[in-house]
Enzyme design. Structure first.
Site, PDB file in Angstrom:
ATOM      1  N   SER A   1      19.616   6.962   2.783  1.00 56.14           N
ATOM      2  CA  SER A   1      20.725   7.838   3.229  1.00 56.14           C
ATOM      3  C   SER A   1      20.972   7.690   4.726  1.00 56.14           C
ATOM      4  O   SER A   1      20.699   8.609   5.501  1.00 56.14           O
ATOM      5  CB  SER A   1      20.475   9.295   2.820  1.00 56.14           C
ATOM      6  OG  SER A   1      19.184   9.756   3.114  1.00 56.14           O
TER       7      SER A   1
ATOM      8  N   LEU B   1      14.241   4.564   7.254  1.00 57.54           N
ATOM      9  CA  LEU B   1      14.412   3.138   6.963  1.00 57.54           C
ATOM     10  C   LEU B   1      13.637   2.734   5.700  1.00 57.54           C
ATOM     11  O   LEU B   1      12.662   3.414   5.326  1.00 57.54           O
ATOM     12  CB  LEU B   1      13.872   2.301   8.125  1.00 57.54           C
ATOM     13  CG  LEU B   1      14.624   2.383   9.459  1.00 57.54           C
ATOM     14  CD1 LEU B   1      13.824   1.647  10.544  1.00 57.54           C
ATOM     15  CD2 LEU B   1      16.018   1.781   9.329  1.00 57.54           C
TER      16      LEU B   1
HETATM   17  P1  ADP Z   1      10.352   3.772   1.485  1.00 58.59           P
HETATM   18  O1  ADP Z   1      10.387   4.676   0.289  1.00 58.59           O
HETATM   19  O2  ADP Z   1      10.672   4.510   2.756  1.00 58.59           O
HETATM   20  O3  ADP Z   1      11.167   2.526   1.336  1.00 58.59           O
HETATM   21  P2  ADP Z   1       7.682   3.180   0.629  1.00 58.59           P
HETATM   22  O4  ADP Z   1       7.031   4.520   0.521  1.00 58.59           O
HETATM   23  O5  ADP Z   1       8.189   2.519  -0.621  1.00 58.59           O
HETATM   24  O6  ADP Z   1       8.868   3.294   1.720  1.00 58.59           O
HETATM   25  O7  ADP Z   1       6.726   2.152   1.346  1.00 58.59           O
HETATM   26  C1  ADP Z   1       6.001   2.447   2.506  1.00 58.59           C
HETATM   27  C2  ADP Z   1       4.795   1.506   2.601  1.00 58.59           C
HETATM   28  O8  ADP Z   1       4.094   1.770   3.819  1.00 58.59           O
HETATM   29  C3  ADP Z   1       3.823   1.704   1.465  1.00 58.59           C
HETATM   30  O9  ADP Z   1       3.323   0.455   1.079  1.00 58.59           O
HETATM   31  C4  ADP Z   1       2.732   2.571   2.111  1.00 58.59           C
HETATM   32  O10 ADP Z   1       1.475   2.387   1.507  1.00 58.59           O
HETATM   33  C5  ADP Z   1       2.722   2.039   3.544  1.00 58.59           C
HETATM   34  N1  ADP Z   1       2.239   3.002   4.562  1.00 58.59           N
HETATM   35  C6  ADP Z   1       1.325   2.722   5.518  1.00 58.59           C
HETATM   36  N2  ADP Z   1       1.086   3.794   6.284  1.00 58.59           N
HETATM   37  C7  ADP Z   1       1.876   4.784   5.825  1.00 58.59           C
HETATM   38  C8  ADP Z   1       2.077   6.157   6.206  1.00 58.59           C
HETATM   39  N3  ADP Z   1       1.406   6.716   7.223  1.00 58.59           N
HETATM   40  N4  ADP Z   1       2.961   6.884   5.519  1.00 58.59           N
HETATM   41  C9  ADP Z   1       3.667   6.330   4.484  1.00 58.59           C
HETATM   42  N5  ADP Z   1       3.507   5.058   4.076  1.00 58.59           N
HETATM   43  C10 ADP Z   1       2.629   4.277   4.719  1.00 58.59           C
END
Ligand code: ADP
Length: 197
Positions: free
Chosen positions: A107, A34
């Site tokens: 995806s 997601l």
């Molecule tokens: P996506 O690419 O799936 O849309 P992002 O990586 O852009 O998601 O964003 C995820 C957000 O969640 C970031 O702000 C990140 O710092 C935060 N976050 C908190 N805990 C985690 C974790 N354990 N793993 C990955 N992201 C995390």
């Protein structure tokens, strides 16, 4: 197929040659999950760990591809399929170049991910399910997209008004509400170390 009269040239330097020079096994780490689950964050952390190990990598991320290569595509079902197909084809070329490629795209549909798996050779496609409950992703909302989707400003938003089909048997399954970014990245690198033995 619009390319009946084109001929595929055999290269003198093979994928195997390129990979040997780089001392690595090329593959495609396909991150799915997601919006806000952590695909980009973890893919970047993995990329950094691999880079520090001296690996040759490349990361294709959602927004930069949407701005460039797939700038002409929207979010209808047909355009989502074409988006993934192009990303798959480009990834395949990078794998052919001997690289460890990572892609971070929602995806959402199983059939599209399977389409990409079939483009690659056996064992090259590694599905990484970045899993977090919708309410956790929504509370993170790093790009403010859930807020907009709830306000009806984005139609066909995955998890809200469009389905997400979770992998049934991901090669790597990471629950980002239970593991830190670095633990998650290390789990991916460990999988690669083991699958390259
Ligand atoms: P996506 O690419 O799936 O849309 P992002 O990586 O852009 O998601 O964003 C995820 C957000 O969640 C970031 O702000 C990140 O710092 C935060 N976050 C908190 N805990 C985690 C974790 N354990 N793993 C990955 N992201 C995390």
């Amino acid at each position: 197929m619009k390319t009946e009269n084109t001929v595929w040239h055999m290269h003198q330097v093979s994928k195997h040659d390129r990979a040997s020079l780089k001392q690595q096994k090329p593959c495609l780490l396909w991150y799915t999950g997601l919006s806000g689950s952590g695909k980009s964050t973890i893919a970047n952390a993995v990329d950094e760990l691999l880079f520090k190990q001296g690996k040759h990598t490349y990361l294709l991320d959602g927004d930069n591809v949407r701005h460039g290569l797939n700038g002409d595509l929207g979010f209808s079902d047909a355009e989502r399929v074409e988006n993934i197909r192009r990303i798959g084809e480009v990834s395949k070329l990078f794998v052919d170049a001997g690289l460890i490629v990572s892609t971070a795209f929602i995806s959402p549909f199983r059939a599209d991910r399977e389409m990409v798996r079939k483009m690659l050779e056996e064992g090259e496609f590694i599905e990484v399910f970045i899993d977090a409950p919708l309410d956790v992703c929504e509370s993170r909302d790093p790009k403010g997209l859930y807020k907009k989707a709830r306000a009806g400003e984005i139609k066909d938003f995955t998890g809200i008004t469009s389905d997400y089909e979770a992998p049934l048997q991901a090669d790597i399954h990471i629950k980002t509400d239970e593991m830190s970014v670095i633990e998650s990245a290390e789990k991916v690198v460990q999988y690669l170390d083991e699958s390259c033995k």
